[in-house]
Design an enzyme around this catalytic site. Structure first.
Site, PDB file in Angstrom:
ATOM      1  N   ASP A 253       0.827  -1.199   0.000  1.00 19.66           N
ATOM      2  CA  ASP A 253       0.000   0.000   0.000  1.00 19.66           C
ATOM      3  C   ASP A 253       0.867   1.257   0.000  1.00 19.66           C
ATOM      4  O   ASP A 253       1.820   1.368   0.784  1.00 19.66           O
ATOM      5  CB  ASP A 253      -0.892  -0.028   1.241  1.00 19.66           C
ATOM      6  CG  ASP A 253      -1.776   1.191   1.367  1.00 19.66           C
ATOM      7  OD1 ASP A 253      -2.722   1.315   0.571  1.00 19.66           O
ATOM      8  OD2 ASP A 253      -1.527   2.021   2.265  1.00 19.66           O
ATOM      9  N   GLU A 286       1.309   0.036  -4.866  1.00 18.19           N
ATOM     10  CA  GLU A 286       0.496   1.223  -5.136  1.00 18.19           C
ATOM     11  C   GLU A 286       1.446   2.397  -5.015  1.00 18.19           C
ATOM     12  O   GLU A 286       2.041   2.604  -3.953  1.00 18.19           O
ATOM     13  CB  GLU A 286      -0.648   1.356  -4.136  1.00 18.19           C
ATOM     14  CG  GLU A 286      -1.468   2.618  -4.359  1.00 18.19           C
ATOM     15  CD  GLU A 286      -2.384   2.953  -3.196  1.00 18.19           C
ATOM     16  OE1 GLU A 286      -3.396   3.630  -3.423  1.00 18.19           O
ATOM     17  OE2 GLU A 286      -2.061   2.560  -2.043  1.00 18.19           O
TER      18      GLU A 286
END
Length: 564
Positions: A253, A286
């Site tokens: 993330d 990400e």
């Protein structure tokens, strides 16, 4: 697996308990309610070797305050209570799993709590053959590390080694992974290494040096990757999920928030340790920076490509607020760029003054994970609206087909394969002042948007969570969507994957009319061509296509052809 600074290591009835607490003057292990002094070692790590059995509970006591093990593998209850000694892996694995090559990936992103009515690992396991039969080859689990309360997205986790108990036991999670492997599916875990949640992050008490006081992320204190113990914590966490649970890879993330001294070295070390495992594991990021470095220099497999999503979303909805503004000038032209190069924003001038990205068109298509919906893009809307409720259903269906047959790695958000219209809303289970602040903040975030109509759903209400579960409809529209998904993925398996394996030579995307795109990718093994109509009938669709979606005379259609 040995931790240098953290965790419980078992062997022959003895356990070595470890905690990195460099500023502490005294640390005690409270084992089954009995405190015992720990010994300080070099580097600020405290250790104690003692007899302990699986199921024993323990806490660390620092300054008179008891706290759980930040690297504990299991909790006895909530995030503030005792940790539990666990046994080495004794699960009866049934799948003889050797992994899958990344170029075969077709990803299905799911939230364990909302994927089924039961919201458990066991219930999700029963759906793995359904996904494999449709043509998916991987599932991506939103974070399962323990967070406070019963329900949440998982990005407020505070015990990243421990499965969230509302979903089931560690063996239940292993059963889910095993069921996926038996069905031929990879399992990718979403792991948050850039911050901790606001409730239960006891590392602030035991190990304040874990954090960088001079920098904040949008979600809390930043992490200091210049510290050996910090890098060891996260590499050990990754290894824990990949080895103990046999995960096939990790989605990391917001890696753009993994920054500062030591961050680049950490990302390189993480990739080296993960790629050394057999079978080979995969790493997806990400990264809002749109730069090729991690894929090009460190061997990361892919990154989420939000540019593709934004171009599709704006082309179908006309929305232009917030981060969509940059894509509202010419969304179809942007989509052409995405089909040709992967990223759209590569450092060139755009509508906003800020330039973002670097040239990435030389990378393999498999280094981009494309999507038309994700948990972020749906759930961060005020009402969690899915694309099918915002745009022409035929247009959404055509874009779904485009996602699945184009030569980038496709990712589908749970339910999208069957035309789900239930929202996916933001929900949490905080209490007290924190809960009140989250409720107030969520309402204030969208207060200025006049088109919202009803009030923003209460993120702390169980009704918000229940509304976000899949409906699993079996009606005619659902069957039509399932047929579309099955046809597109069968084409991908038969034609696109072999071309990807042969290697891309070039791509050519043209725009013969304002709302028409023609694309052709040349590979060592042949060609892939498509014709896409985005608001007007296509006067020159591909002749003798292998596959078509929508009528040729309709304003939205897609024809696809593969040539050896």
């Amino acid at each position: 697996m040995t931790h240098g600074f953290w965790g419980t290591v078992q062997g022959d009835g003895e356990c070595t308990f470890r905690l990195w607490a460099p500023q502490a003057s005294r640390v005690e292990l409270v084992l089954n309610g009995q405190p015992r002094p720990m010994d300080r070692q070099e580097g600020g790590v405290w250790t104690l070797k003692t007899m302990a059995e699986p199921g024993d509970s323990y806490l660390f006591r620092i300054g008179g305050q008891d706290m759980p093990d930040p690297a504990g593998h299991l909790q006895a209850g909530d995030v503030h209570g005792p940790s539990v000694v666990t046994a080495p892996d004794r699960f009866d694995w049934r799948a003889d799993w050797q992994g899958r090559p990344w170029d075969e990936a077709v990803i299905y992103e799911l939230h364990v709590g909302c994927f089924t009515e039961e919201g458990t690992f066991n219930a999700a396991a029963k759906r793995m053959s359904y996904l494999a039969d449709l043509g998916f080859t991987a599932v991506e689990l939103m974070p399962v590390g323990q967070f406070p309360g019963q329900r949440g997205w998982g990005y407020d986790g505070v015990l990243p080694f421990a499965p969230h108990p509302a979903y089931g036991t560690p063996d239940d999670l292993k059963m889910l992974v095993d069921a996926a492997h038996q069905a031929g599916l990879m399992v990718i875990l979403d792991l948050v290494m850039n911050h901790f949640g606001p409730d239960g992050a006891w590392l602030h008490h035991s190990s304040p040096d874990f954090f960088n006081p001079d920098r904040q992320t949008p979600w809390g204190a930043s992490i200091d990757f210049s510290q050996d113990a910090v890098r060891d914590f996260w590499v050990s966490c990754a290894q824990h999920w990949l080895v103990e649970y046999r995960m096939d890879g990790l989605r990391l993330d917001a890696v753009h928030q993994i920054s500062g001294p030591g961050a680049d070295g950490f990302m390189a070390d993480l990739a080296t340790s993960v790629h050394a495992l057999s079978p080979r594991r995969h790493l997806i990021t990400e990264d809002e920076r749109n730069i090729p470095d991690l894929r090009e220099k460190m061997g990361y497999d892919a990154t989420w490509n939000d540019d593709f999503h934004h171009a599709v979303h704006v082309a179908l909805t006309g929305e232009s607020d917030s981060y969509y503004a940059n894509f509202a000038v010419d969304p179809i032209g942007d989509l052409a760029l995405a089909l040709s190069r992967g990223h759209i924003e590569e450092g060139q001038p755009r509508a906003s003054e800020e330039r973002r990205g670097k040239p990435s068109g030389h990378l393999s298509p498999t280094t981009f994970v494309n999507s038309t919906q994700t948990h972020d893009q749906v759930g961060n809307r005020a009402h969690g609206d899915r694309l099918l409720t915002l745009a022409d259903p035929q247009a959404v269906a055509v874009m779904h087909a485009l996602l699945l047959v184009s030569p980038y790695i496709p990712m589908v958000f749970m339910g999208e394969e069957r035309g789900e219209t239930n929202p996916f809303q933001f929900f949490a289970d905080f209490s007290g002042d924190l809960g009140a602040a989250v409720r107030k903040g969520r309402a204030a975030e969208f207060a200025g948007i006049a088109a919202l109509g009803d009030a923003v759903p209460d993120p702390l209400s169980t009704k918000t969570f229940q509304r976000s579960k899949l409906g699993w409809r079996e009606d005619g529209p659902a069957q039509s969507w399932l047929d579309l998904t099955r046809r597109a993925l069968a084409f991908r398996k038969r034609h696109v994957v072999p071309l990807l394996k042969s290697g891309l030579l070039s791509s050519d995307v043209t725009r013969p009319e304002p709302q028409l795109l023609h694309a052709e990718w040349r590979f060592e093994g042949g060609r892939l061509a498509l014709s896409l109509a985005l608001g007007q009938p296509d006067p020159a669709p591909l002749q003798d296509p292998n596959l078509h979606f929508g009528r040729p005379d309709a304003p939205y259609s897609l024809t696809v052809k593969a040539l050896a």
